[in-house]
Design an enzyme around this catalytic site. Sequence first.
Site, PDB file in Angstrom:
ATOM      1  N   SER A  59       0.760  -1.363  -0.260  1.00 36.72           N
ATOM      2  CA  SER A  59       0.007  -0.041  -0.224  1.00 36.72           C
ATOM      3  C   SER A  59       0.320   1.273   0.077  1.00 36.72           C
ATOM      4  O   SER A  59       0.170   2.028  -0.223  1.00 36.72           O
ATOM      5  CB  SER A  59      -0.798   0.139   0.920  1.00 36.72           C
ATOM      6  OG  SER A  59      -0.334  -0.023   2.373  1.00 36.72           O
ATOM      7  N   LYS A  79      -6.736   3.764   8.959  1.00 33.45           N
ATOM      8  CA  LYS A  79      -5.772   5.040   7.637  1.00 33.45           C
ATOM      9  C   LYS A  79      -6.321   6.438   8.355  1.00 33.45           C
ATOM     10  O   LYS A  79      -5.981   6.894   7.962  1.00 33.45           O
ATOM     11  CB  LYS A  79      -5.390   4.190   6.162  1.00 33.45           C
ATOM     12  CG  LYS A  79      -4.353   3.114   6.078  1.00 33.45           C
ATOM     13  CD  LYS A  79      -4.181   2.658   5.229  1.00 33.45           C
ATOM     14  CE  LYS A  79      -3.631   1.655   4.605  1.00 33.45           C
ATOM     15  NZ  LYS A  79      -3.015   0.782   4.059  1.00 33.45           N
TER      16      LYS A  79
END
Length: 775
Positions: free
Chosen positions: A677, A720
């Site tokens: 990611s 996140k």
Amino acid sequence: MAETIPTPQLPNELPVVPLRGAVVLPMTVAPLGVSRPTSVEAINKALAGDRMVLLLLQTNDNDEPAPDDLHRVGTVAIIRQMAKGQGGMRVLVEGVARARAEFLQTEKGYLSALIRPLPEHSERSLEIDAHVRRLQELVDRALSLATGLSPDIRTLVTSLDDPLRIAYLLASLLDMKPEDKQRLLEDESVSVKLDAVATSLAREIDVLELKGQIESRAEKEMTDAQKQYVLRQQMKAIQSELGEGDGEVQELRKRIAEANLPEHVAAVANREVDRLERMTAAAPEYQMIRTYLDWLLEVPWEKRTEDRLDPIEARRVLDEDHYDLDKVKERIVEYLAVRKLKGDMKGPILCFVGPPGVGKTSLGQSIARAMNRKFVRMSLGGVRDEAEIRGHRRTYIGSMPGRLVQGLKSAGSANPVLMLDEIDKITVGIQGDPAAALLEVLDPAQNHAFRDHYMEIPIDLSRVLFIATANQLGTIHPALLDRMELISLSGYTEEEKVHIARLYLVPRQLEENGLTPSQLHITDDGLRRVITEYTREAGVRSLERQIGTIARKVAARVASDSNHTAAVDVREVETYLGPPRFRSESAFRTSRPGVATGVAWTEAGGDVLFIEASLMPGTGQLTLTGQLGSVMQESARAALSHIRQQASTLGIPTDFLSKQDLHIHVPAGAIPKDGPSAGVTIATAIVSAARGIPVEPDIAMTGEITLSGLVLPVGGIREKALAARRHGIHTFILPEMNRPDTTELPEEVRDDIRFVPVSTLEEVLRVALPASTSV
């Protein structure tokens, strides 16, 4: 006629092993236990060389004998086998020759001796033959008395032609005193040796004959214990005829009748009571059966608590104990609603997954309270033995049921809420895989007939509501994961933490520190400052600790002044907690070109990463540092390849790496990092370094990048986003395919952060590097 027995070539010096209460004779093999440090060192020295040691008998029982404490004549032995164990070692030695220790000394932690061989002389004469014949007759008599000698001894003594070997062999088998064996070893005459062995064997035969006479007389007389046994058996028979019987057994039968056990369980219990009745209380198995019956009677086979099937009341209890967590509360309310409509339903198997401190364990307690059920917590962290789940078999001493049966007994109910805490921390040991044992437990199609190794009776676990908790899913067995319904518990937003602190944490800390609400009041702004500048976590554990610190400091003042009160606002927080521990550093860290802000998922929730790229004179080499895993390194190489391919389109010289090296670093280098990611963030940092333009300071990004520059979806968007908000980020770049994930974010997060979905790296750069017009 005398013949010298050939001996192997002996060295001049040998390590010495002192023996207490034992003599090893030549031509014999004997096991020795070696535990004293000096003896262990002597054995190690011998094993490193010709494997020979000198065995000398001690004259006393000293643990560390001096040279004067040892006999000088001993046996040179060869170490044939050695095995190390707890507290020392076991060795098998073979005596090969006699020797005299001319000089003894201690060096390098063991005794050593200068030796002089003492050759043996094997004589053959009429006297020697007579001694041998006598020994053969004594061996025949000894074997007829069952002395413990092997029948093969007769054949061996008859077949041996060496009188000296016969003397040493029999002496090693007889229970001779160590001093007698030492004299046998030191004597030079074979006839004397044979006579000494014959005398010892004859004495042993006399003792055995006398023992036999005593036993035969004793058999004719009944001892008191035997009389008591017969009388006890007669008493049992009389009590049985009168319908009375043993008190303990009758009590067990009464308990079984009153326990209302299922038919198959009652049959097993009555069978075990029958066995118990037929044996005495002194029998080794008596207590084992007694304990087993206690477990049978204490397991709640048919005892249940009445479920509270009112969904509205259950939701009220859940809201009272926990703020937010709507998904979990809705799932429990759905289960109760179906139970109310259908009547009977197997309990669901839920798994709460989330970072530490978000309330997974305490939520299980609230669910039990809402359903009016008993709550049992079973910690699985570090469990590595299958018997912890399935129990030990009754053949083992100290065996007991597994934790599941123990949990049912503790709850006193067949339908408790059973929490399997930290299911991701199970480890595989040499005793089996506990996760494999849980496969049957957590399968509604099988757990109605769970078999515990100790109980050996099918136990119905289908009425139990199982709730597992985990911080991550990667370490859970895939088959086990497939059996559970996953419910994700993400971190809390700042507003949610303020509500939780106001409703739960502050009142709890006031009570624990002996304060009243009038003595300590923390304003909402004060709580916000504690949350943002003194904690940086997904849960609320650190927040509660900081509130506890404030409460303790106020309690210390109230203890000396009962009229003292405290109102903690934004400005007073620093007085109690000291300088702030966390500040927003995005602007500082991204103030130079080549630094981009990424977000990552961790077991403790989301976190922010600052990825740095730097160009320097060189030959086009790529350096990656910061404890990066293989997947993250591949993402960096893919990002670099795409940038080099599209260099002209991205406003970068096509040969920007021909005379330069590229170094990519992710700070916090001691912490391992992996995953795809960060691909978009790495690519942005490289372009920023190549253009010499800093990335916008309040932008964070996530997404996997392909070799063609596409941005692929990633997981953990909620965690996140919350981490980005905690660090003061106002623009969040995420893959286009993750756009639906933003709809599940709290409203205050969507209000504070601008989410920018992207599909290609070029779209990312338009947002992150707006100062450039070439893209």
